[in-house]
Design an enzyme around this catalytic site. Sequence first.
Site, mmCIF file in Angstrom:
data_model
loop_
_atom_site.group_PDB
_atom_site.id
_atom_site.type_symbol
_atom_site.label_atom_id
_atom_site.label_comp_id
_atom_site.label_asym_id
_atom_site.label_seq_id
_atom_site.Cartn_x
_atom_site.Cartn_y
_atom_site.Cartn_z
ATOM 1 C CB SER A 181 53.625 -17.401 36.407
ATOM 2 O OG SER A 181 54.375 -18.444 36.974
ATOM 3 C CG ASP A 234 58.246 -19.800 37.546
ATOM 4 O OD1 ASP A 234 58.808 -19.460 38.608
ATOM 5 O OD2 ASP A 234 57.013 -19.776 37.401
ATOM 6 C CG ASP A 274 56.200 -15.891 39.168
ATOM 7 O OD1 ASP A 274 56.572 -16.954 38.635
ATOM 8 O OD2 ASP A 274 55.122 -15.791 39.798
#
Length: 567
Positions: free
Chosen positions: A157, A309, A311
Site C-alpha cells: 500500500s 495512494d 495501490d
Amino acid sequence: MSEATSLLTTAEAWLAQDPDDETRAELAGLVERARVSDDVAVAELHDRFDTRLQFGTAGLRGRIEAGSNRMNRVLVSQAAAGLAAYLIEQAPEGVTPSVVIGYDGRKNSAVFASDTAELMAGAGVRAILLPRLLPTPVLAFAVRFFDASAGVMVTASHNPPADNGYKVYLGGEHDGSQIVSPADAAIAAHIGRIAETALVQDLPRNDGFEIAGEDVVDAYVAETAAVAPAPAGGQLRVVYTAMHGVGWETTRRVLETAGYPAPELVTEQIDPDPTFRTVSFPNPEEPGALDLSFATARAVGADLIIANDPDADRLAIAIPDDAAPSGFRRLTGNEVGLLLGWRAAQAARAALDGDAAPEGTLACSIVSSPALRIVAEAHGLEFRETLTGFKWISRTPGMVFGFEEALGYLVNPGTVRDKDGISAAVAFLGLATASAQAGESVAGLLDRFADTFGSFGSDQISIRYAELSRIGEVMSGLRALPPTELAGARVTRIDDLADGFEALPPSDVLRVWLDDGTRVMIRPSGTEPKLKVYVDVQSADGDAAERAATVTARLAALRTDLTALVS
C-alpha cells in the site's frame, strides 16, 4: 551448540533455499562478516532470524530483505504453500479451491505473485493471476467476479519503498472481505508447519496457472463508473495523482466511462515507480506528499485535487483554500467520509417508495468521527462501529456505506468489499460536481454539514518508536496509571477494549471520554512501529465561526497534552 553457531546455522540454512540472487548475495555477505565476529552483522542476523514475520489479519508486510523476519521469496513461498493447504483443508469434499492473485508496481510484487500462482497450482489449487499490475480494489472485486475461494494481493500500500506485503481475502460466505480471526491463525499454523518441514525448492510448482482476461477489469470499470455518472452540465477542473502507483490506468477508464472530462495529471507521479522518487513517504496523508499536486492545481486553476495512494485503495481530496500557504487544503479522512456518508444516507432516503422506512447501515471504525452516527440517526438508518480496518467494516450487515479516517471509503459494497480509492473518487467527484452546478463548493458543503449536524473536528497524532517494544510499554503504562485530565477537561470514563467491549471483539485499544464530549482513542498501528492517537471534539455553542474556533483551539490543546502523554 553456541548461540553464535546456531544463528549462523539458521542463516546458512535459509541461504541454501533462497531462490533470489539479490537477497542471497546480501545474506551471504552478512554471514561472512558474522563469521569473523562483526558485531553489526551479528546484530543484523539476530534481527532477521530471532523472530518470524507474523501472518495475521493484515497478512504479511515488511522490508524486502533475506531472513524470516523480512519479506522475500522464501517467506512468500512458505506463505503461499500454507495458504494453499488451508484452502484445500476448508474446501468441501470433491471441490477444487481457487485463488485469484493480484500485484502492484512495487519491487518484487510481480515475482511474489508469480511464485504464489505456481505454488498454488502445484498444490492443486486453481490459480488465476490478474493480467498485469492493477489496483488492490480490482483484486478485491475479482474474488467475487471469479467466485474464488480466496484472493491474494501483493502490495504494501503506502509503506516506504523498501517494503512489500501480502494481503489475503476470502470468498464464499466472506464475500471477498479480508481475513479475520480465526482464519488468520489457521493459515499461520499451516505456514509455520511448511516452514519447519519443507524446503522451498522441494515445494511442488506448476506454471500452468491461468492468466485472467481483460473481462474482469472491464467489469470492474463498468460497475465503478456506475457509482456516479457525470451530471449533465458544467464540469469541474480536476487534478489527479497516482502517487507513483498503479491507480491511473484504471481510474482514467472509470472517469471516461462515467462521462467526466480527463483530469490534469501530476505527470511526475502518474506512472508506477517502486522508488517513489518525488516523495519521502508515498502516503497522501504525509506532509509534503501532495506538494506537486498543489503546484499543478495552482498552475491550472483546479477546483479539486484527487489523489490515490500507490495501490489505489485510499483516496485523498484537496480543495482551494486561500488561507492555506499552498492555496489548497487536504480534507481529513473524516471530512471526506462524512460527506460521502451523508451522500449515501440521502440516496437511501431518495430510493424509498412512499412512507417506507429507509433500510441500510452506515459503518465506520471506532477511531473515525462519531458524527456518522448522527447522520445515520437523522436519516432513519442503522449505525455500526467496528474495530479498525476494512476487514471489519466490510462485514457490517446491510451496509450501504463505510469508512475509516485513514482515507479509506467503501461506497459500493455490492461490488467491492474493501476500501476502494477509485470508486470513492468517482463518488466524491459526482457529489462535488452536482454541488458546483447548484452553486455550492465543497467548502460550502462542509459548512452546511456543520449547520445540519453540528461542528466536529478531528486530529491524529502518530508517534514512531525506534524499538517496537516501546509501544507495549506505553500502552501498559497508560493502563496502570491512566490520565485523570487532558487539556483542562476531566476524564469521565476509559473503555479498555483488550478483553472486548460490548459488541466489539478484543483489541489493544484505549478509548478515553472527557467531560466536554471529547473522545480520545489510543492504539498501536497494525502495519508500522507507531502508536496512533485519535482525537474527536465537537461544539454546539455559538455561531458557525465560534464553533469552528472552539474546535480548533481544543484540538491544539489536546495535541500538546497527548503528545507529552505517549512520548
